[in-house]
Write a protein that holds these residues in place. Structure first.
Motif, PDB file in Angstrom:
ATOM      1  N   TYR A   1       0.840  -1.203   0.000  1.00 40.61           N
ATOM      2  CA  TYR A   1       0.000   0.000   0.000  1.00 40.61           C
ATOM      3  C   TYR A   1       0.870   1.246   0.000  1.00 40.61           C
ATOM      4  O   TYR A   1       1.687   1.443   0.906  1.00 40.61           O
TER       5      TYR A   1
ATOM      6  N   PHE B   1      -1.420  -1.407  -4.290  1.00 43.87           N
ATOM      7  CA  PHE B   1      -2.485  -0.419  -4.352  1.00 43.87           C
ATOM      8  C   PHE B   1      -2.049   0.834  -3.608  1.00 43.87           C
ATOM      9  O   PHE B   1      -1.009   0.855  -2.953  1.00 43.87           O
TER      10      PHE B   1
ATOM     11  N   GLY C   1      -1.713   6.266  -5.228  1.00 42.68           N
ATOM     12  CA  GLY C   1      -2.444   5.649  -6.334  1.00 42.68           C
ATOM     13  C   GLY C   1      -1.692   5.807  -7.635  1.00 42.68           C
ATOM     14  O   GLY C   1      -1.611   4.869  -8.438  1.00 42.68           O
TER      15      GLY C   1
ATOM     16  N   SER D   1      -4.609  -1.502  -7.768  1.00 34.38           N
ATOM     17  CA  SER D   1      -5.821  -0.721  -7.550  1.00 34.38           C
ATOM     18  C   SER D   1      -5.443   0.602  -6.913  1.00 34.38           C
ATOM     19  O   SER D   1      -4.333   0.771  -6.398  1.00 34.38           O
TER      20      SER D   1
ATOM     21  N   HIS E   1     -11.320  -3.573  -2.317  1.00 37.49           N
ATOM     22  CA  HIS E   1      -9.982  -3.610  -2.913  1.00 37.49           C
ATOM     23  C   HIS E   1      -9.199  -4.834  -2.447  1.00 37.49           C
ATOM     24  O   HIS E   1      -8.490  -5.451  -3.253  1.00 37.49           O
TER      25      HIS E   1
ATOM     26  N   HIS F   1      -7.829  -7.883  -5.020  1.00 36.54           N
ATOM     27  CA  HIS F   1      -6.466  -8.413  -5.114  1.00 36.54           C
ATOM     28  C   HIS F   1      -6.396  -9.879  -4.723  1.00 36.54           C
ATOM     29  O   HIS F   1      -5.585 -10.630  -5.284  1.00 36.54           O
TER      30      HIS F   1
END
Length: 291
Positions: free
Chosen positions: A54, A151, A157, A176, A281, A285
């Motif tokens: 992330y 993601f 992003g 994502s 999300h 994944h």
């Protein structure tokens, strides 16, 4: 490539464990780098788990997504680890790096700088894609690096989409994004970052750091999900430009099963928005990480 990995803290969460580590990062010019790693229940040397990375947004640290994203519960239920890197080097000592909130510290833009002023430290692209996986592997953490996805939010992003689309090794199975900076060579945030970090400025960025440019020339199968809020002020100001990315994807032949861009009515840019769609999300994944 790195010195010893040091555990800073550990918290039990959803029957798993969220651990903060720090190490001296060669890629970031020798400064200390922090990251959080969530290990789901059951992760062990004999049961290595897939990894979802992330990437957080402007002004954030490795803590924002871990503490406010509402990712840990869904990740625990799916048996997925989540890596939360920082958003830039810290304390590099580059003149002017703390002058603006949207450039320098907290705003590394997930690229490798080519401007000599920043190139010794601002290499978040290599930090995320190369150095952190190597640190994890060397430390013997129970992660299956053959199964990775990515993601992120806003600047993160942008990072998730560009790292996914530009990876020549196909490192990530899916990507994502929440409210991504989707066409950064066409918006003020991206123009500022690229003009500062890259010797070739915006023109250099088009080849590697603009998701809209990358999807327009991509011929490989992709798995991408994007959500943005219609009440997002940064969307209204033209910083995000998700429509540009969607048009480029459709023009390249990608359908809604390969690239899905969803507008969410009334949501803004905050972690209230992110946490509302966090489970979507994670499950997206999981379809690819658990295959």
């Amino acid at each position: 490539m790195t010195d010893i990995l040091e555990k800073v803290s550990s918290n039990r969460a959803f029957e798993g464990e969220l651990i903060k580590y720090k190490f001296k990062s060669a890629t970031l010019g020798g400064v200390n780098a922090n990251f959080n790693l969530f290990l789901p229940p059951g992760a062990s040397a004999t049961n290595k788990v897939p990894l979802l990375t992330y990437l957080a947004g402007l002004t954030c640290t490795e803590d924002n997504g871990a503490q406010k994203g509402a990712f840990l519960g869904p990740a625990a239920s799916q048996g997925i680890a989540i890596l939360f890197p920082d958003t830039s080097p810290r304390g590099a000592g580059v003149e002017g790096e703390d002058a603006d909130w949207d450039f320098g510290t907290g705003a590394g833009f997930y690229l490798n700088a080519t401007n000599p002023k920043y190139s010794a430290h601002y290499n978040m692209y290599s930090h995320v894609t190369l150095e952190l996986p190597q640190v994890i592997e060397t430390a013997g953490l129970p992660i299956d690096l053959k199964r990775q996805s990515i993601f992120g939010h806003s600047m993160g992003g942008h990072g998730a989409l560009t790292l996914y689309l530009s990876s020549s090794t196909k490192q990530y199975r899916s990507a994502s994004a929440f409210s991504p900076i989707s066409n950064p060579t066409k918006c003020p945030w991206g123009e500022k970052a690229f003009s500062g970090y890259l010797q070739g400025g915006v023109e250099e960025a088009k080849e590697k750091y603009d998701a809209t440019e990358l999807i327009s020339t991509s011929k490989e199968p992709v798995h991408i999900l994007i959500d943005y809020g219609t009440a997002d002020n940064f969307y209204k100001q033209g910083q995000l430009l998700p429509e540009n990315f969607l048009k480029a994807a459709r023009d390249s032949g990608y359908d809604e099963f390969q690239v899905r861009v969803r507008s969410q009515e009334g949501y803004d840019h905050s972690y209230f928005f992110i946490s509302s769609f966090a489970t979507d999300h994670i499950h997206f994944h999981a379809n690819f990480l658990k295959a």
